[in-house]
Design a protein around this motif. Sequence first.
Motif, PDB file in Angstrom:
ATOM      1  N   ILE A  64      75.150  20.366  39.828  1.00 16.11           N
ATOM      2  CA  ILE A  64      74.848  20.072  38.433  1.00 16.11           C
ATOM      3  C   ILE A  64      74.048  18.769  38.326  1.00 16.11           C
ATOM      4  O   ILE A  64      74.433  17.735  38.843  1.00 16.11           O
ATOM      5  N   GLU A  65      72.932  18.863  37.648  1.00 18.33           N
ATOM      6  CA  GLU A  65      72.076  17.716  37.394  1.00 18.33           C
ATOM      7  C   GLU A  65      71.656  17.813  35.938  1.00 18.33           C
ATOM      8  O   GLU A  65      71.523  18.898  35.385  1.00 18.33           O
ATOM      9  N   THR A  66      71.468  16.673  35.311  1.00 21.42           N
ATOM     10  CA  THR A  66      71.033  16.660  33.923  1.00 21.42           C
ATOM     11  C   THR A  66      69.536  16.410  33.870  1.00 21.42           C
ATOM     12  O   THR A  66      69.036  15.492  34.517  1.00 21.42           O
ATOM     13  N   TYR A  67      68.846  17.245  33.110  1.00 20.33           N
ATOM     14  CA  TYR A  67      67.403  17.094  32.931  1.00 20.33           C
ATOM     15  C   TYR A  67      67.135  16.699  31.495  1.00 20.33           C
ATOM     16  O   TYR A  67      67.794  17.177  30.574  1.00 20.33           O
ATOM     17  N   THR A  68      66.177  15.822  31.312  1.00 20.98           N
ATOM     18  CA  THR A  68      65.808  15.391  29.970  1.00 20.98           C
ATOM     19  C   THR A  68      64.351  15.749  29.717  1.00 20.98           C
ATOM     20  O   THR A  68      63.595  16.012  30.647  1.00 20.98           O
ATOM     21  N   GLY A  69      63.988  15.759  28.471  1.00 25.04           N
ATOM     22  CA  GLY A  69      62.606  16.034  28.114  1.00 25.04           C
ATOM     23  C   GLY A  69      62.431  17.410  27.514  1.00 25.04           C
ATOM     24  O   GLY A  69      63.351  17.972  26.925  1.00 25.04           O
ATOM     25  N   GLU A  70      61.241  17.949  27.710  1.00 25.34           N
ATOM     26  CA  GLU A  70      60.868  19.250  27.172  1.00 25.34           C
ATOM     27  C   GLU A  70      60.685  20.224  28.315  1.00 25.34           C
ATOM     28  O   GLU A  70      60.182  19.863  29.382  1.00 25.34           O
ATOM     29  N   PHE A  71      61.054  21.479  28.065  1.00 24.91           N
ATOM     30  CA  PHE A  71      61.061  22.481  29.122  1.00 24.91           C
ATOM     31  C   PHE A  71      60.363  23.761  28.704  1.00 24.91           C
ATOM     32  O   PHE A  71      60.213  24.053  27.523  1.00 24.91           O
ATOM     33  N   LYS A  72      59.989  24.527  29.713  1.00 19.79           N
ATOM     34  CA  LYS A  72      59.569  25.918  29.502  1.00 19.79           C
ATOM     35  C   LYS A  72      60.369  26.751  30.489  1.00 19.79           C
ATOM     36  O   LYS A  72      60.710  26.301  31.588  1.00 19.79           O
ATOM     37  N   LEU A  73      60.698  27.952  30.064  1.00 18.91           N
ATOM     38  CA  LEU A  73      61.516  28.852  30.863  1.00 18.91           C
ATOM     39  C   LEU A  73      60.704  30.078  31.245  1.00 18.91           C
ATOM     40  O   LEU A  73      59.962  30.609  30.422  1.00 18.91           O
ATOM     41  N   LEU A  74      60.888  30.509  32.463  1.00 15.83           N
ATOM     42  CA  LEU A  74      60.279  31.745  32.926  1.00 15.83           C
ATOM     43  C   LEU A  74      61.379  32.642  33.466  1.00 15.83           C
ATOM     44  O   LEU A  74      62.091  32.268  34.404  1.00 15.83           O
ATOM     45  N   PHE A  75      61.555  33.805  32.841  1.00 14.44           N
ATOM     46  CA  PHE A  75      62.504  34.808  33.298  1.00 14.44           C
ATOM     47  C   PHE A  75      61.712  35.931  33.962  1.00 14.44           C
ATOM     48  O   PHE A  75      60.842  36.524  33.319  1.00 14.44           O
ATOM     49  N   VAL A  76      62.003  36.215  35.222  1.00 16.67           N
ATOM     50  CA  VAL A  76      61.310  37.277  35.953  1.00 16.67           C
ATOM     51  C   VAL A  76      62.304  38.411  36.171  1.00 16.67           C
ATOM     52  O   VAL A  76      63.320  38.239  36.843  1.00 16.67           O
ATOM     53  N   TYR A  77      61.990  39.567  35.573  1.00  9.96           N
ATOM     54  CA  TYR A  77      62.858  40.744  35.613  1.00  9.96           C
ATOM     55  C   TYR A  77      62.452  41.693  36.739  1.00  9.96           C
ATOM     56  O   TYR A  77      61.273  41.999  36.895  1.00  9.96           O
ATOM     57  N   TYR A  78      63.446  42.154  37.512  1.00  9.35           N
ATOM     58  CA  TYR A  78      63.235  43.144  38.569  1.00  9.35           C
ATOM     59  C   TYR A  78      64.074  44.375  38.256  1.00  9.35           C
ATOM     60  O   TYR A  78      65.278  44.272  38.026  1.00  9.35           O
ATOM     61  N   ARG A  79      63.422  45.529  38.252  1.00  4.50           N
ATOM     62  CA  ARG A  79      64.139  46.769  37.971  1.00  4.50           C
ATOM     63  C   ARG A  79      64.558  47.431  39.291  1.00  4.50           C
ATOM     64  O   ARG A  79      63.924  47.223  40.323  1.00  4.50           O
TER      65      ARG A  79
END
Length: 147
Positions: A64-79
């Motif tokens: 566990i680490e704490t991140y600060t600031g602004e983020f973007k998330l990328l979710f990669v889906y595999y079927r």
Amino acid sequence: MNPSITYLQEDLLLTIPNLPLEIPKSKKSKYHINMNVFMRSHYTEVAKMKKLYQKHVQTLLPTIETYTGEFKLLFVYYRPNLITRDLSNMVSVVDKFTVDVLTQQGIIADDNVAHIKSVHYYFGGTKKDSHYIDLYLFRHKETIDGI
């Protein structure tokens, strides 16, 4: 004005691989984590599904680490097979449940727009008999064309 979306390795803060799309409900049944099930379920079942899912996701988190600031998330889906699926139906509930865990665990301060600036879903392809999502948390760096 459209922000350009760039994923740079040096901006990568956290990877959570193999987020499941099914979790055990009991010895004989399981929850399918997707929008179709979510919308058809009673709110008490959704609460149970979310709690079990989040408990599982906590086991996938690295130190566990704490991140600060602004983020973007990328979710990669595999079927798991060649059956065509709606990307947002498969990813949206995992998105919400997982980001709530990141907030609850103090990895990010909050999941509001002050912190999460963009969320992207991507189809990663077919992985025979594997049905999962990988999450990548990036430091957000937005560039606006013309500025």
